[in-house]
Write a protein that holds these residues in place. Structure first.
Motif, PDB file in Angstrom:
ATOM      1  N   PHE A   1       0.839  -1.209   0.000  1.00  0.00           N
ATOM      2  CA  PHE A   1       0.000   0.000   0.000  1.00  0.00           C
ATOM      3  C   PHE A   1       0.876   1.263   0.000  1.00  0.00           C
ATOM      4  O   PHE A   1       0.641   2.192  -0.773  1.00  0.00           O
ATOM      5  CB  PHE A   1      -0.929  -0.014   1.221  1.00  0.00           C
ATOM      6  CG  PHE A   1      -1.724   1.249   1.396  1.00  0.00           C
ATOM      7  CD1 PHE A   1      -2.847   1.491   0.620  1.00  0.00           C
ATOM      8  CD2 PHE A   1      -1.351   2.200   2.333  1.00  0.00           C
ATOM      9  CE1 PHE A   1      -3.586   2.663   0.776  1.00  0.00           C
ATOM     10  CE2 PHE A   1      -2.076   3.371   2.493  1.00  0.00           C
ATOM     11  CZ  PHE A   1      -3.195   3.605   1.710  1.00  0.00           C
TER      12      PHE A   1
ATOM     13  N   LEU B   1       3.904   1.570  -1.025  1.00  0.00           N
ATOM     14  CA  LEU B   1       4.580   1.678  -2.321  1.00  0.00           C
ATOM     15  C   LEU B   1       3.633   2.280  -3.362  1.00  0.00           C
ATOM     16  O   LEU B   1       4.018   3.154  -4.146  1.00  0.00           O
ATOM     17  CB  LEU B   1       5.027   0.284  -2.757  1.00  0.00           C
ATOM     18  CG  LEU B   1       6.347   0.145  -3.480  1.00  0.00           C
ATOM     19  CD1 LEU B   1       7.468   0.884  -2.787  1.00  0.00           C
ATOM     20  CD2 LEU B   1       6.716  -1.332  -3.614  1.00  0.00           C
ATOM     21  N   GLY B   2       2.394   1.831  -3.348  1.00  0.00           N
ATOM     22  CA  GLY B   2       1.406   2.393  -4.274  1.00  0.00           C
ATOM     23  C   GLY B   2       1.194   3.884  -4.012  1.00  0.00           C
ATOM     24  O   GLY B   2       1.128   4.687  -4.946  1.00  0.00           O
ATOM     25  N   GLN B   3       1.118   4.255  -2.731  1.00  0.00           N
ATOM     26  CA  GLN B   3       0.958   5.662  -2.378  1.00  0.00           C
ATOM     27  C   GLN B   3       2.172   6.478  -2.804  1.00  0.00           C
ATOM     28  O   GLN B   3       2.051   7.627  -3.230  1.00  0.00           O
ATOM     29  CB  GLN B   3       0.754   5.820  -0.864  1.00  0.00           C
ATOM     30  CG  GLN B   3      -0.584   5.314  -0.356  1.00  0.00           C
ATOM     31  CD  GLN B   3      -1.731   6.248  -0.735  1.00  0.00           C
ATOM     32  OE1 GLN B   3      -1.707   6.887  -1.769  1.00  0.00           O
ATOM     33  NE2 GLN B   3      -2.739   6.312   0.110  1.00  0.00           N
TER      34      GLN B   3
ATOM     35  N   PHE C   1       4.108   5.967  -5.361  1.00  0.00           N
ATOM     36  CA  PHE C   1       4.045   6.231  -6.797  1.00  0.00           C
ATOM     37  C   PHE C   1       2.960   7.247  -7.128  1.00  0.00           C
ATOM     38  O   PHE C   1       3.125   8.074  -8.019  1.00  0.00           O
ATOM     39  CB  PHE C   1       3.867   4.932  -7.583  1.00  0.00           C
ATOM     40  CG  PHE C   1       5.178   4.217  -7.775  1.00  0.00           C
ATOM     41  CD1 PHE C   1       6.062   4.639  -8.753  1.00  0.00           C
ATOM     42  CD2 PHE C   1       5.544   3.154  -6.969  1.00  0.00           C
ATOM     43  CE1 PHE C   1       7.286   4.021  -8.934  1.00  0.00           C
ATOM     44  CE2 PHE C   1       6.766   2.523  -7.129  1.00  0.00           C
ATOM     45  CZ  PHE C   1       7.638   2.954  -8.115  1.00  0.00           C
ATOM     46  N   GLN C   2       1.859   7.224  -6.377  1.00  0.00           N
ATOM     47  CA  GLN C   2       0.826   8.233  -6.619  1.00  0.00           C
ATOM     48  C   GLN C   2       1.340   9.638  -6.343  1.00  0.00           C
ATOM     49  O   GLN C   2       1.067  10.565  -7.096  1.00  0.00           O
ATOM     50  CB  GLN C   2      -0.381   7.973  -5.713  1.00  0.00           C
ATOM     51  CG  GLN C   2      -1.373   7.020  -6.325  1.00  0.00           C
ATOM     52  CD  GLN C   2      -2.597   6.903  -5.444  1.00  0.00           C
ATOM     53  OE1 GLN C   2      -2.754   5.914  -4.750  1.00  0.00           O
ATOM     54  NE2 GLN C   2      -3.430   7.902  -5.448  1.00  0.00           N
TER      55      GLN C   2
ATOM     56  N   VAL D   1       3.492  10.757  -9.139  1.00  0.00           N
ATOM     57  CA  VAL D   1       2.678  11.152 -10.292  1.00  0.00           C
ATOM     58  C   VAL D   1       2.163  12.578 -10.098  1.00  0.00           C
ATOM     59  O   VAL D   1       2.168  13.388 -11.026  1.00  0.00           O
ATOM     60  CB  VAL D   1       1.514  10.162 -10.497  1.00  0.00           C
ATOM     61  CG1 VAL D   1       0.503  10.715 -11.496  1.00  0.00           C
ATOM     62  CG2 VAL D   1       2.037   8.802 -10.965  1.00  0.00           C
TER      63      VAL D   1
ATOM     64  N   LEU E   1      10.095  10.102 -11.657  1.00  0.00           N
ATOM     65  CA  LEU E   1       9.490   8.771 -11.665  1.00  0.00           C
ATOM     66  C   LEU E   1      10.471   7.728 -12.181  1.00  0.00           C
ATOM     67  O   LEU E   1      10.549   6.610 -11.669  1.00  0.00           O
ATOM     68  CB  LEU E   1       8.231   8.780 -12.536  1.00  0.00           C
ATOM     69  CG  LEU E   1       6.945   9.089 -11.783  1.00  0.00           C
ATOM     70  CD1 LEU E   1       5.896   9.667 -12.707  1.00  0.00           C
ATOM     71  CD2 LEU E   1       6.404   7.832 -11.107  1.00  0.00           C
TER      72      LEU E   1
ATOM     73  N   SER F   1      11.540   4.770  -9.759  1.00  0.00           N
ATOM     74  CA  SER F   1      11.064   3.423 -10.101  1.00  0.00           C
ATOM     75  C   SER F   1      12.252   2.502 -10.379  1.00  0.00           C
ATOM     76  O   SER F   1      12.218   1.314 -10.036  1.00  0.00           O
ATOM     77  CB  SER F   1      10.096   3.451 -11.289  1.00  0.00           C
ATOM     78  OG  SER F   1      10.738   3.874 -12.464  1.00  0.00           O
TER      79      SER F   1
END
Lengths: 347, 347
Positions: free
Chosen positions: B132, B134-136, B138-139, B142, B150, B154
């Motif tokens: 979670f 990690l997803g945040q 990347f958000q 963005v 990025l 990444s």
């Protein structure tokens, strides 16, 4: 370990008349070759365990439905570039990373009839190779260079993880409501279907004029509802579905004490000794010889299976409607085939 | 469980003259408030386990060196925007996700003197909350809208995971070479330091003219070498460092049978009964009363500690040199302080 439930063949819907993925496969085939090449090249690493684990998972099959959706949703607008191949591979890597982490979380022994990666290389490799694939997925997205696609897929990534955590907190709880359950599968399954579809018009819009929010919203909705239908059909199949899939192994969810919609409905509609049965096998995890057969019978008696299937049909119908405003194309027909195929597996 | 090794205070380098992080903290303080607010708001979720686990980890301390580096490396060019705050929070989330996954991989019971998250909420939550975060991360990247940032982050994400997998394959192997070990820490520790620094001039370049590859390369190199020095100092401290850090718990790496540079050097320089000692405690994992004290003595006798420290000093010197071409600023001085502080912990 699988239990084969012998059922009569459904006569009104013979095998010959069933929906197939033939058109889906034919249309997506050429670009899927590119996706497969991309997947292989991006799992290359000097650290030999990485290609080994990745190959194990990739070879173990699955229809690659998610990357196929990305390809179709870009090519339906006439997209000729290569960006959708990278995004499709990213989507598959995100899915594969989720599977690797799920196996650790669920303590699964098997995955698609083969030993789970964690049984071969340990939990450690499953966690870390999953992380590696996620990192590679984001790198490929960066290469495609669409901030919108990155936005959609990174949001999906956080939502998937959030859904999995939510599932932990509802796990083995027979009082889970249908709404709670839908919230879980919306996040953990349908969000990636939705993102896989939505990035199609986004990447196509890099070279094709006139694509915008209308196309994105249509395919986002299609993917979300197809994902829900897909998961509900999977849940129904695990309790035997109906007449089809003779010989399919069933009962995995029962043995792993997963509270899926067939169980939620059966539990809510029962009382006394029946409720006690579910609490024993799911909550307490005390399962004996004959319990799976009894669970299947109870799910059927309480209309848990029929109503799960009717819920899936509902979402399938919404998915079909979502495509309405999009121009006619072979790819659009293939997307409709995908819905029919999904539902057909179980009806 | 910690063993306190009483050592004489080093007289040539009294506490009063030691390098401090005062300037680092003073300069980064205002923006770090923003980072902390961002971290709290981005760990909010209706799924209550997520803020709980995140809070546990965030409260358990750590100096937040990585996000501080991002802030300094943007502000040194006069950056006035808010993008670096989001990138700094992203970097900290990536680091936190790695810690959560590491605890599962290493089967650690403790983290910074508190029970590891996996001991409180289980391996499952550690894996998924890490995903979670990690997803945040990347958000947030963005939202900053820099494809270059990025790209850098990444890539770091995939390299970190690759380094961790590599570490699995070299684990508990006393014949690991110094080069193998450097490859591991370059990937698992230094790559994120490097990325944290490099995104500074990238985000600053969104609003400030004239920043380019020269500034990026300088700070990428600074971060990489600081990260290597930082990890080697940590390794040395775990075998008692030198006179300082009286009372610091040591021996965690020994107990977890980690093959770090002090052990690699000591092992390679020994033979017969000494080699057998290391193979027993590290490879076979058969550790008894007094073994840690003997291990510490052997590492010292074989110059394993002194030479690990001299390696760290080497990388610290390279980090300092890397900043040479950058214009003078308070932030540049603070970055130099950070190197001195890092080395000073152990010499």
């Amino acid at each position: 370990m699988g239990v084969v439930v012998p059922l009569e063949q459904d006569q009104q819907n013979s095998a010959g008349a069933r929906a197939t993925l033939d058109r889906v496969m034919a249309l997506s085939g050429p670009s899927m070759k590119g996706v497969n090449t991309m997947i292989l090249s991006r799992t290359g690493s000097d650290v030999t365990m990485i290609p080994e684990v990745a190959k194990h998972l990739i070879d173990s099959g699955g229809k690659r439905l998610r990357p196929i959706l990305t390809l179709l949703c870009a090519e339906m607008f006439g997209y000729q570039g290569n960006g959708h191949v990278k995004l499709a591979a990213s989507v598959e890597f995100m899915h594969t990373a989720t599977l690797l982490h799920d196996d650790v979380v669920d303590e699964s022994d098997m995955r698609r009839g083969k030993p789970a990666a964690r049984m071969v290389w340990g939990n450690q490799a499953s966690v870390l190779v999953g992380d590696f694939l996620l990192g590679q997925a984001f790198q490929m997205m960066v290469e495609v260079g669409s901030m919108d696609a990155l936005d959609v897929l990174s949001k999906a990534s956080a939502i998937i993880a959030e859904g999995e955590v939510l599932q932990l907190t509802t796990a083995k709880n027979t009082n889970t409501t249908e709404d709670d359950y839908l919230q879980v599968i919306r996040a953990k399954t349908a969000a990636l279907f939705s993102a896989a579809c939505e990035v199609g018009p986004i990447v196509a819009g890099q070279t094709i004029q006139g694509l915008g929010e209308i196309e994105r919203a249509a395919l986002r909705s299609y993917g979300m509802n197809l994902g829900l239908a897909f998961q509900l059909v999977d849940d129904a199949l695990d309790y035997g579905g109906s007449a089809k899939d003779l010989g399919k192994d069933i009962g995995d969810d029962f043995r792993e004490r997963k509270v899926t919609l067939p169980v939620i409905l059966a539990y809510r509609r029962s009382e006394g000794e029946e409720k006690a049965f579910w609490d024993r096998v799911i909550v307490a995890g005390d399962q004996n010889e004959g319990d799976l057969e009894r669970g299947i019978a109870l799910v059927r008696d309480r209309q848990g299976l029929a109503d799960t299937i009717s819920r899936a049909q509902h979402y399938g119908a919404v998915a079909v409607d979502a495509l309405d405003g999009l121009p006619a194309s072979d790819q659009k027909e293939a997307l409709l085939d995908a819905v029919a195929f999904c539902i057909d597996r179980v009806t």
